[in-house]
Motif scaffolding. Structure first.
Motif, mmCIF file in Angstrom:
data_model
loop_
_atom_site.group_PDB
_atom_site.id
_atom_site.type_symbol
_atom_site.label_atom_id
_atom_site.label_comp_id
_atom_site.label_asym_id
_atom_site.label_seq_id
_atom_site.Cartn_x
_atom_site.Cartn_y
_atom_site.Cartn_z
ATOM 1 N N ALA A 134 -24.059 -7.920 -1.100
ATOM 2 C CA ALA A 134 -23.740 -8.328 -2.480
ATOM 3 C C ALA A 134 -22.531 -9.252 -2.536
ATOM 4 C CB ALA A 134 -23.520 -7.089 -3.362
ATOM 5 N N LYS A 135 -22.426 -10.166 -1.581
ATOM 6 C CA LYS A 135 -21.276 -11.056 -1.485
ATOM 7 C C LYS A 135 -21.519 -12.356 -2.261
ATOM 8 C CE LYS A 135 -18.540 -8.674 1.220
ATOM 9 N NZ LYS A 135 -17.200 -8.240 0.771
ATOM 10 N N THR A 136 -20.537 -12.716 -3.074
ATOM 11 C CA THR A 136 -20.643 -13.949 -3.842
ATOM 12 C C THR A 136 -20.696 -15.169 -2.932
ATOM 13 O OG1 THR A 136 -19.462 -12.959 -5.704
ATOM 14 C CG2 THR A 136 -19.540 -15.356 -5.619
ATOM 15 N N GLN A 137 -19.931 -15.140 -1.860
ATOM 16 C CA GLN A 137 -19.898 -16.269 -0.940
ATOM 17 C C GLN A 137 -21.263 -16.513 -0.304
ATOM 18 O OE1 GLN A 137 -16.951 -15.876 2.111
ATOM 19 N NE2 GLN A 137 -17.180 -17.962 2.869
ATOM 20 N N VAL A 138 -21.933 -15.431 0.046
ATOM 21 C CA VAL A 138 -23.274 -15.546 0.639
ATOM 22 C C VAL A 138 -24.252 -16.134 -0.379
ATOM 23 C CG1 VAL A 138 -25.204 -14.262 1.639
ATOM 24 C CG2 VAL A 138 -22.846 -13.646 2.225
ATOM 25 N N LEU A 139 -24.205 -15.638 -1.607
ATOM 26 C CA LEU A 139 -25.106 -16.142 -2.643
ATOM 27 C C LEU A 139 -24.821 -17.612 -2.943
ATOM 28 C CD1 LEU A 139 -27.241 -15.869 -4.819
ATOM 29 C CD2 LEU A 139 -25.503 -14.907 -6.334
ATOM 30 N N TRP A 140 -23.550 -17.981 -2.990
ATOM 31 C CA TRP A 140 -23.210 -19.365 -3.301
ATOM 32 C C TRP A 140 -23.732 -20.316 -2.224
ATOM 33 C CZ3 TRP A 140 -22.328 -22.067 -7.293
ATOM 34 C CH2 TRP A 140 -21.715 -23.322 -7.216
ATOM 35 N N ALA A 141 -23.661 -19.897 -0.981
ATOM 36 C CA ALA A 141 -24.190 -20.719 0.107
ATOM 37 C C ALA A 141 -25.706 -20.869 -0.018
ATOM 38 C CB ALA A 141 -23.820 -20.106 1.452
ATOM 39 N N ASN A 142 -26.388 -19.770 -0.364
ATOM 40 C CA ASN A 142 -27.841 -19.837 -0.540
ATOM 41 C C ASN A 142 -28.217 -20.645 -1.781
ATOM 42 O OD1 ASN A 142 -28.395 -18.222 1.719
ATOM 43 N ND2 ASN A 142 -28.146 -16.342 0.542
ATOM 44 N N GLY A 144 -26.733 -23.184 -2.915
ATOM 45 C CA GLY A 144 -26.612 -24.608 -2.621
ATOM 46 C C GLY A 144 -27.873 -25.199 -2.028
ATOM 47 N N THR A 145 -28.671 -24.378 -1.346
ATOM 48 C CA THR A 145 -29.904 -24.888 -0.746
ATOM 49 C C THR A 145 -30.983 -25.174 -1.790
ATOM 50 O OG1 THR A 145 -30.786 -22.654 -0.411
ATOM 51 C CG2 THR A 145 -29.432 -23.588 1.346
ATOM 52 N N LEU A 146 -30.827 -24.625 -2.996
ATOM 53 C CA LEU A 146 -31.825 -24.853 -4.039
ATOM 54 C C LEU A 146 -31.677 -26.229 -4.686
ATOM 55 C CD1 LEU A 146 -31.749 -21.373 -5.850
ATOM 56 C CD2 LEU A 146 -33.273 -22.143 -4.025
ATOM 57 N N GLY A 147 -30.519 -26.846 -4.535
ATOM 58 C CA GLY A 147 -30.299 -28.165 -5.098
ATOM 59 C C GLY A 147 -30.244 -28.187 -6.606
ATOM 60 N N ALA A 148 -29.715 -27.140 -7.213
ATOM 61 C CA ALA A 148 -29.656 -27.044 -8.670
ATOM 62 C C ALA A 148 -28.203 -27.038 -9.142
ATOM 63 C CB ALA A 148 -30.358 -25.775 -9.147
ATOM 64 N N LYS A 149 -27.968 -27.687 -10.273
ATOM 65 C CA LYS A 149 -26.630 -27.661 -10.869
ATOM 66 C C LYS A 149 -26.384 -26.307 -11.537
ATOM 67 C CE LYS A 149 -26.564 -32.648 -11.800
ATOM 68 N NZ LYS A 149 -26.476 -33.684 -12.855
ATOM 69 N N THR A 150 -27.342 -25.908 -12.359
ATOM 70 C CA THR A 150 -27.291 -24.593 -13.003
ATOM 71 C C THR A 150 -28.666 -23.961 -12.872
ATOM 72 O OG1 THR A 150 -27.907 -25.492 -15.178
ATOM 73 C CG2 THR A 150 -25.537 -25.314 -14.664
ATOM 74 N N ALA A 151 -28.700 -22.649 -12.874
ATOM 75 C CA ALA A 151 -29.969 -21.949 -12.690
ATOM 76 C C ALA A 151 -30.033 -20.728 -13.588
ATOM 77 C CB ALA A 151 -30.169 -21.553 -11.230
ATOM 78 N N LEU A 152 -31.194 -20.510 -14.152
ATOM 79 C CA LEU A 152 -31.496 -19.271 -14.862
ATOM 80 C C LEU A 152 -32.394 -18.450 -13.952
ATOM 81 C CD1 LEU A 152 -31.586 -17.390 -17.322
ATOM 82 C CD2 LEU A 152 -33.537 -18.720 -18.153
ATOM 83 N N VAL A 153 -31.929 -17.282 -13.561
ATOM 84 C CA VAL A 153 -32.668 -16.426 -12.634
ATOM 85 C C VAL A 153 -33.242 -15.254 -13.424
ATOM 86 C CG1 VAL A 153 -32.563 -15.062 -10.530
ATOM 87 C CG2 VAL A 153 -31.124 -17.090 -10.772
ATOM 88 N N ILE A 154 -34.555 -15.117 -13.385
ATOM 89 C CA ILE A 154 -35.243 -14.049 -14.112
ATOM 90 C C ILE A 154 -35.948 -13.146 -13.109
ATOM 91 C CG2 ILE A 154 -36.989 -13.510 -15.843
ATOM 92 C CD1 ILE A 154 -36.493 -16.190 -17.122
#
Length: 208
Positions: A134-142, A144-154
């Protein structure tokens, strides 16, 4: 419509998912989307608490003093705003910001919002939202691979706990369960990310 399933795990084997064209394959209409977004934003607006003006105060209307010779101003009654307990001048009034909108139009607007993301290539389907430790750093790195500025995750019924914790400090990511999916947040986000469970919930919501 088929779309490739993505994963945060580069080594994971993922396939394709078939999306229902009745939900993700409609032609978006600007007038429908505008009506639903306007309705949704107006539902969010709060109204002021109504105040009592001069006509609403229950006090005597009798002139309490003589017109001349009293040495004071020539008031007509005690309802005047200058007196304690009198009516408020130009007070706030309750206003109605809750217009109605047909349920079919609301449902159609949501399907068109989903379809617009799919048509523009801004829809991503994930196999899982599990974030290591549940690490923010890990999620932020992942992220970045999506290539999105902002994302809505459902997600499905409940958002994956590790993902929710990791995304708590990332303002570019908005997270919600499938029950909270709405037109405004979908259109506002640069990219829409759905899980398998979210796709099933949304399709069942319209086909049930």
């Amino acid at each position: 419509m088929k779309i490739k399933i993505q994963s945060f795990d580069a080594a994971a084997k993922t396939g394709d998912i078939e999306l229902n064209d009745d939900v993700f394959g409609l032609e978006p209409r600007a007038d429908i989307l505008h009506r639903v977004v306007t309705w949704q934003l107006e539902k969010r607006r709060g109204t002021a608490r109504g105040t009592r003006e001069r006509a609403d105060v229950a006090r005597t209307g009798k002139k309490f003093g003589r017109q001349k010779g009293g040495g004071t101003a020539r008031h007509g009654d005690r309802r005047a705003p200058v007196f304690i307990g009198g009516g408020k001048a130009h007070g706030a009034r309750v206003r109605d910001f809750n217009p109605g909108l047909n349920k079919k139009i609301r449902a159609l607007g949501l399907k068109m919002a989903l379809s617009s993301k799919a048509r523009d290539g801004k829809l991503i389907v994930m196999d899982s939202l599990v974030v290591e430790n549940a690490k923010t750093q890990v999620l932020w790195a992942n992220f970045g691979t999506l290539g999105a500025k902002t994302a809505l995750v459902i997600d499905g019924d409940m958002v994956e706990s590790s993902f929710a914790l990791a995304a708590g400090n990332i303002r570019e990511i908005n997270v919600m369960p499938a029950a909270g999916a709405n037109v405004y947040d979908i259109l506002k986000a640069d990219t829409l990310v759905l899980t398998r469970a979210a796709v099933e919930k949304l399709e069942a919501r319209f086909n049930g």
